[in-house]
Write a protein that holds these residues in place. Structure first.
Motif, short mmCIF file in Angstrom:
data_model
loop_
_atom_site.label_atom_id
_atom_site.label_comp_id
_atom_site.label_asym_id
_atom_site.label_seq_id
_atom_site.Cartn_x
_atom_site.Cartn_y
_atom_site.Cartn_z
N PRO A 1 0.53 -1.18 -0.29
CA PRO A 1 -0.09 0.18 -0.33
C PRO A 1 0.82 1.45 0.59
N GLY A 2 1.97 1.35 0.31
CA GLY A 2 3.26 2.62 0.38
C GLY A 2 3.18 3.05 -0.91
N PHE A 3 2.56 2.77 -2.42
CA PHE A 3 2.92 3.14 -3.38
C PHE A 3 1.72 3.94 -3.78
N GLN A 4 0.77 3.69 -3.40
CA GLN A 4 -0.61 4.60 -2.75
C GLN A 4 -1.16 6.24 -2.43
N GLU A 5 -0.03 5.80 -1.08
CA GLU A 5 -0.19 6.86 -0.47
C GLU A 5 0.57 7.18 -0.97
N THR A 6 1.92 6.70 -0.67
CA THR A 6 2.48 7.75 -1.33
C THR A 6 2.12 8.94 -3.00
N ALA A 7 2.01 8.17 -3.50
CA ALA A 7 1.64 9.17 -5.00
C ALA A 7 0.30 10.11 -4.97
N ALA A 8 -0.56 9.41 -3.93
CA ALA A 8 -1.07 10.65 -3.08
C ALA A 8 -0.67 11.65 -2.25
N ARG A 9 0.30 11.22 -1.70
CA ARG A 9 0.57 12.49 -0.64
C ARG A 9 1.22 13.34 -1.65
N ALA B 1 -3.11 18.54 -6.38
CA ALA B 1 -3.77 17.51 -6.29
C ALA B 1 -4.55 16.05 -7.71
N ALA B 2 -5.09 15.43 -7.08
CA ALA B 2 -5.30 14.19 -7.36
C ALA B 2 -5.27 14.37 -9.25
N PRO B 3 -4.64 12.82 -9.87
CA PRO B 3 -5.82 13.20 -10.88
C PRO B 3 -6.74 12.71 -10.61
N THR B 4 -7.65 13.28 -12.00
CA THR B 4 -9.05 12.32 -12.71
C THR B 4 -9.41 10.91 -12.50
N HIS B 5 -8.76 10.32 -12.99
CA HIS B 5 -8.23 8.58 -13.10
C HIS B 5 -8.80 8.31 -12.26
N PRO B 6 -10.14 7.33 -12.83
CA PRO B 6 -10.68 6.59 -10.94
C PRO B 6 -9.97 5.61 -10.93
N ARG B 7 -8.99 5.18 -11.20
CA ARG B 7 -8.37 3.86 -10.60
C ARG B 7 -6.55 4.54 -9.23
N PHE B 8 -7.15 5.69 -9.52
CA PHE B 8 -5.16 6.49 -8.74
C PHE B 8 -5.82 6.43 -7.35
N GLY B 9 -6.65 6.06 -6.81
CA GLY B 9 -7.36 6.30 -5.69
C GLY B 9 -6.83 4.73 -5.12
N ASP B 10 -6.89 3.66 -5.70
CA ASP B 10 -6.59 2.04 -5.12
C ASP B 10 -5.26 1.68 -5.90
N TYR B 11 -4.61 2.58 -6.70
CA TYR B 11 -3.27 2.26 -7.35
C TYR B 11 -3.04 0.62 -7.74
N GLU C 1 1.39 14.33 -14.04
CA GLU C 1 1.55 15.23 -15.70
C GLU C 1 0.33 13.36 -16.37
N ASP C 2 0.54 12.32 -15.59
CA ASP C 2 0.23 11.37 -16.50
C ASP C 2 -0.13 10.25 -14.89
N PHE C 3 -1.48 9.49 -16.19
CA PHE C 3 -1.85 8.14 -14.87
C PHE C 3 -2.25 6.77 -15.58
#
Length: 166
Positions: free
Chosen positions: A107-115, A119-129, A155-157
């Motif tokens: 789970p570390g990468f999901q939290e790292t990306a969010a932090r 602002a989070a990308p609008t991609h629907p899967r960004f939250g669960d990585y 820039e991209d996800f």
């Protein structure tokens, strides 16, 4: 005026859960191998090839990296195996390239990306990585040692399913 640096934060591709050895030694499954190949093609096609790679020491991260088929100096780091966000940021602060790929785990990468991003990308899967998810984050700085939470612009996800279905 600050320089520009980019982080490519990639979760390893899909691993083989039928494998009964220790977690650290779990390989990629067939879908994971296809996904890693597709991610490598995406990195090349989008002009996002890294000039440095920091990679967890696990078998599945090493296999993901191998299948990306990129030519950049690699540092394998034990601290990236199931790393907490602080360990990922610390590893990034020791990077030297202007475009750095870090390959690791949830789970570390999901939290790292969010932090990391303002602002989070609008991609629907960004939250669960999901496996293979890759964030391209732009930092306005000259040295990775100055990286802090919330300073990057996404820039991209991308997730491998999008690349394989395209």
């Amino acid at each position: 005026m600050s320089g520009v640096r980019r982080l490519l934060l990639m979760r390893h591709a899909k691993s083989d859960w039928s494998f009964e050895e220790p977690d650290h030694d779990r390989p990629l499954n067939a879908r994971g191998r296809r996904s890693a190949d597709a991610l490598g093609a995406w990195l090349r096609d989008s002009g996002m090839l890294p000039d440095q790679v920091l990679c967890s020491t696990s078998r599945r991260t090493r296999e993901t990296l191998e299948r990306l088929d990129i030519d950049a100096p690699v540092r394998f780091e034990d601290r990236l195996y199931h790393a907490a966000p602080e360990a990922v940021l610390d590893a990034l602060r020791g990077a030297e390239g202007s475009r750095v790929l870090i390959i690791g785990h949830n789970p570390g990468f999901q939290e790292t990306a969010a932090r990391l991003v303002r602002a989070a990308p609008t991609h629907p899967r960004f939250g669960d990585y999901p496996t293979g998810a890759t964030l391209v984050a732009r930092f306005a700085l000259d040295d990775w040692r100055d990286a802090v939470w919330g300073m990057a612009d996404p820039e991209d996800f991308v997730i491998p399913r999008e690349l394989l279905d395209a």
